[in-house]
Scaffold this motif. Structure first.
Motif, short mmCIF file in Angstrom:
data_model
loop_
_atom_site.label_atom_id
_atom_site.label_comp_id
_atom_site.label_asym_id
_atom_site.label_seq_id
_atom_site.Cartn_x
_atom_site.Cartn_y
_atom_site.Cartn_z
N GLY A 21 -17.41 -65.69 35.65
CA GLY A 21 -17.37 -64.88 36.89
C GLY A 21 -15.92 -64.63 37.34
O GLY A 21 -15.51 -63.46 37.48
N PRO A 22 -15.11 -65.70 37.55
CA PRO A 22 -13.72 -65.47 37.99
C PRO A 22 -12.89 -64.68 36.97
O PRO A 22 -12.04 -63.87 37.36
CB PRO A 22 -13.15 -66.87 38.17
CG PRO A 22 -14.28 -67.82 38.07
CD PRO A 22 -15.49 -67.12 37.60
N PHE A 23 -13.16 -64.87 35.68
CA PHE A 23 -12.44 -64.10 34.65
C PHE A 23 -12.77 -62.60 34.79
O PHE A 23 -11.88 -61.75 34.79
CB PHE A 23 -12.83 -64.62 33.25
CG PHE A 23 -12.56 -63.66 32.13
CD1 PHE A 23 -11.27 -63.47 31.64
CD2 PHE A 23 -13.60 -62.92 31.55
CE1 PHE A 23 -11.01 -62.57 30.61
CE2 PHE A 23 -13.35 -62.02 30.52
CZ PHE A 23 -12.06 -61.84 30.05
N LEU A 24 -14.06 -62.30 34.96
CA LEU A 24 -14.46 -60.89 35.12
C LEU A 24 -13.87 -60.30 36.40
O LEU A 24 -13.44 -59.14 36.42
CB LEU A 24 -15.99 -60.76 35.15
CG LEU A 24 -16.71 -61.04 33.83
CD1 LEU A 24 -18.23 -60.96 34.04
CD2 LEU A 24 -16.31 -60.04 32.74
N TYR A 25 -13.81 -61.11 37.46
CA TYR A 25 -13.22 -60.63 38.72
C TYR A 25 -11.75 -60.26 38.49
O TYR A 25 -11.30 -59.19 38.92
CB TYR A 25 -13.35 -61.70 39.81
CG TYR A 25 -12.68 -61.30 41.09
CD1 TYR A 25 -13.26 -60.35 41.95
CD2 TYR A 25 -11.43 -61.83 41.43
CE1 TYR A 25 -12.62 -59.95 43.12
CE2 TYR A 25 -10.79 -61.43 42.60
CZ TYR A 25 -11.38 -60.49 43.43
OH TYR A 25 -10.74 -60.08 44.57
N ASN A 26 -11.01 -61.12 37.78
CA ASN A 26 -9.60 -60.81 37.50
C ASN A 26 -9.48 -59.52 36.70
O ASN A 26 -8.63 -58.67 36.95
CB ASN A 26 -8.94 -61.95 36.69
CG ASN A 26 -8.78 -63.21 37.51
OD1 ASN A 26 -8.85 -63.15 38.73
ND2 ASN A 26 -8.56 -64.34 36.86
N LEU A 27 -10.36 -59.38 35.69
CA LEU A 27 -10.31 -58.19 34.82
C LEU A 27 -10.58 -56.91 35.61
O LEU A 27 -9.82 -55.95 35.55
CB LEU A 27 -11.34 -58.39 33.70
CG LEU A 27 -11.40 -57.34 32.61
CD1 LEU A 27 -11.18 -58.00 31.26
CD2 LEU A 27 -12.72 -56.63 32.54
N PHE A 28 -11.64 -56.92 36.40
CA PHE A 28 -12.00 -55.70 37.12
C PHE A 28 -11.11 -55.45 38.34
O PHE A 28 -11.15 -54.37 38.93
CB PHE A 28 -13.48 -55.72 37.52
CG PHE A 28 -14.41 -55.58 36.33
CD1 PHE A 28 -14.35 -54.44 35.52
CD2 PHE A 28 -15.31 -56.57 35.99
CE1 PHE A 28 -15.19 -54.31 34.41
CE2 PHE A 28 -16.15 -56.45 34.89
CZ PHE A 28 -16.08 -55.32 34.09
N SER A 29 -10.29 -56.45 38.72
CA SER A 29 -9.32 -56.24 39.81
C SER A 29 -8.12 -55.45 39.33
O SER A 29 -7.28 -55.05 40.14
CB SER A 29 -8.81 -57.57 40.36
OG SER A 29 -9.84 -58.30 40.91
N ASP A 30 -8.01 -55.29 38.03
CA ASP A 30 -6.83 -54.63 37.46
C ASP A 30 -6.99 -53.10 37.53
O ASP A 30 -7.92 -52.55 36.94
CB ASP A 30 -6.68 -55.08 36.00
CG ASP A 30 -5.45 -54.48 35.34
OD1 ASP A 30 -4.74 -53.68 35.98
OD2 ASP A 30 -5.20 -54.82 34.16
#
Ligand SMILES: C=CC1=C(C)c2cc3[nH]c(cc4nc(cc5[nH]c(cc1n2)c(C)c5CCC(=O)O)C(CCC(=O)O)=C4C)c(C)c3C=C
Ligand SMILES: [Fe+2]
Ligand SMILES: [Fe+2]
Length: 391
Positions: A21-30
């Protein structure tokens, strides 16, 4: 001789299921991954998309043992590159900078400073440049250089891409040739390049050279194979890992597999072309999902070429790239991230009627306003949809 730091860039991957979840959040925050006209919407949208995708993504990571092997493999590549450079008399230390998970770019830069490194070579573990991969990591480094004088003063030499480098092409051809020769009739085996896709708008509107570099790379590998094997195999290039509703580069890998199966192809040598390490897209998407589609389509011999990982010819090709960069001029992050044909999309210059760029932009803006209002209502529990009894 100056103390050299070789900074290897990669995307990063969740090591445990709870990291997904947190990894995907970082990715889509870019903003290089989701390009939005309004930056204020980036974080709420990243939260929403990562929450919606987490379940599916976790299932995929579970099927490959509960996490991504990307950190372990990248750190092995870093160690082997460092020892190859030292054997050649170059006192280099390698560092790994991941974009969306540990070890993050900040921590690699902190290590570079703590070790008293005097010059840096930046080497993306993406042979082909894309705004969404190397471009995003170059931007992140640029941000860190702008805010950190201790990092900003170090001379920097960036390697933008190396899709046509003879060392890289040779290493790819070597691994592909092994799988071709293991086919019952090597001369007719079909070589199938599956590249990670990007949205079509990256190439057509933002000027991403990714597609052109992938196509040129596939041609160069085929020419090299022809020279090494003495026959020219048929080949196809397709794009995998599409996310979201927009159009991505085509043909899509699943469609291309159906088509080849329908044409009666039996021996398929599948090449993960844009990746240099095993990770979720090779181990789950190709090995499980695409293998199943291929088998259903009548392809009886589905052979996946392994990713380069620490193949000695690949590591020595990377060492050549670093050595040449050190012999050449400084190449800063702006130069490395530059696009030759940047097309302006936002804001539109003037309104025009009809189904055109301008109307698409305004459609997008209105959709984002509507979406934000919906999100706000969901979070607050108050609004017109509640008043009408629809929520
Ligand atoms: C050349 C490589 C890659 C390109 C181009 C790329 C573009 C791109 N990716 C997404 C969305 C996701 N990528 C994810 C994981 C992931 N992607 C790459 C490489 C490229 N991505 C790597 C190396 C990884 C890490 C894999 C691992 O082992 O953990 C994911 C998460 C996995 C999943 O849920 O499928 C997403 C999501 C977009 C939107 C994009 C271009 C805009
Ligand atoms: Fe990706
Ligand atoms: Fe995927």
């Amino acid at each position: 001789m100056a103390k050299v730091g070789v900074l290897l860039l990669n995307l990063g991957g969740p090591e445990r299921i709870q990291d997904v979840g947190p990894f995907l959040y970082n990715l889509f925050s870019d903003p290089e991954i989701i390009r939005l006209p309004n930056p204020a919407l980036q974080k709420p949208l990243a939260w929403l998309i990562s929450s919606l995708r987490a379940g599916k993504s976790q299932e995929a990571y579970r099927s490959i043992g509960g996490g991504s092997p990307l950190r372990r493999i990248t750190e092995q590549q870093a160690r082997e590159l460092q020892s190859t450079l030292r054997q050649r008399g170059i006192e280099a230390t390698s560092y790994v900078a991941m974009r969306y998970w540990h070890p993050f770019t900040e921590s690699a830069v902190a290590d570079i400073k703590a070790d008293g490194i005097e010059e840096v070579v930046v080497l993306p573990l993406y042979p082909h440049f894309s705004i969404s991969t190397s471009g995003s990591s170059f931007r992140e480094l640029q941000r860190l250089r702008q805010t950190d004088p201790g990092f900003a003063h170090l001379p920097i030499r960036c390697i933008r891409s190396y899709y046509d480098d003879p060392g890289y092409i040779g290493a790819m051809a070597e691994l592909i040739a092994r799988e071709i020769q293991a086919c019952p009739e090597p001369a007719t085996a079909h070589v199938f390049f599956s590249a990670h896709g990007v949205p079509k708008s990256y190439v057509e509107e933002a000027g991403d050279p990714y597609q052109q570099e992938i196509e040129a790379c596939a041609q160069l590998i085929m020419e090299r194979l022809e020279r090494d094997l003495g026959h020219r195999n048929p080949f196809t290039l397709a794009y995998q890992s599409r996310v979201g509703p927009v159009e991505w580069l085509k043909p899509y890998t699943d469609d291309a597999l159906h088509e080849l199966g329908g044409q009666g192809v039996k021996d398929l040598v599948v090449v993960p072309i844009s990746f240099v390490s095993e990770h979720i897209e090779t181990l789950e998407e190709i090995d499980i999902e695409y293998r199943e589609i291929a088998t259903e389509s009548g392809i009886t011999n589905f052979r996946r070429v392994p990713a380069l990982d620490t193949t000695p010819t690949f590591i020595s090709g990377l060492a050549d790239l670093v050595q040449h960069a050190l012999e050449g001029p400084e190449v800063n992050l702006d130069q490395a991230a530059a696009l030759s044909t940047k097309v302006k999309l936002y804001p539109q210059d003037k309104w025009a009627w009809g189904w055109n760029n301008s109307s698409e932009v305004w459609n997008g803006r209105l959709a984002m306003v509507g979406f934000s209002a919906f999100l706000l209502e969901l979070l607050s529990g108050r609004g017109p949809l509640h008043a009408l009894g629809l929520l």
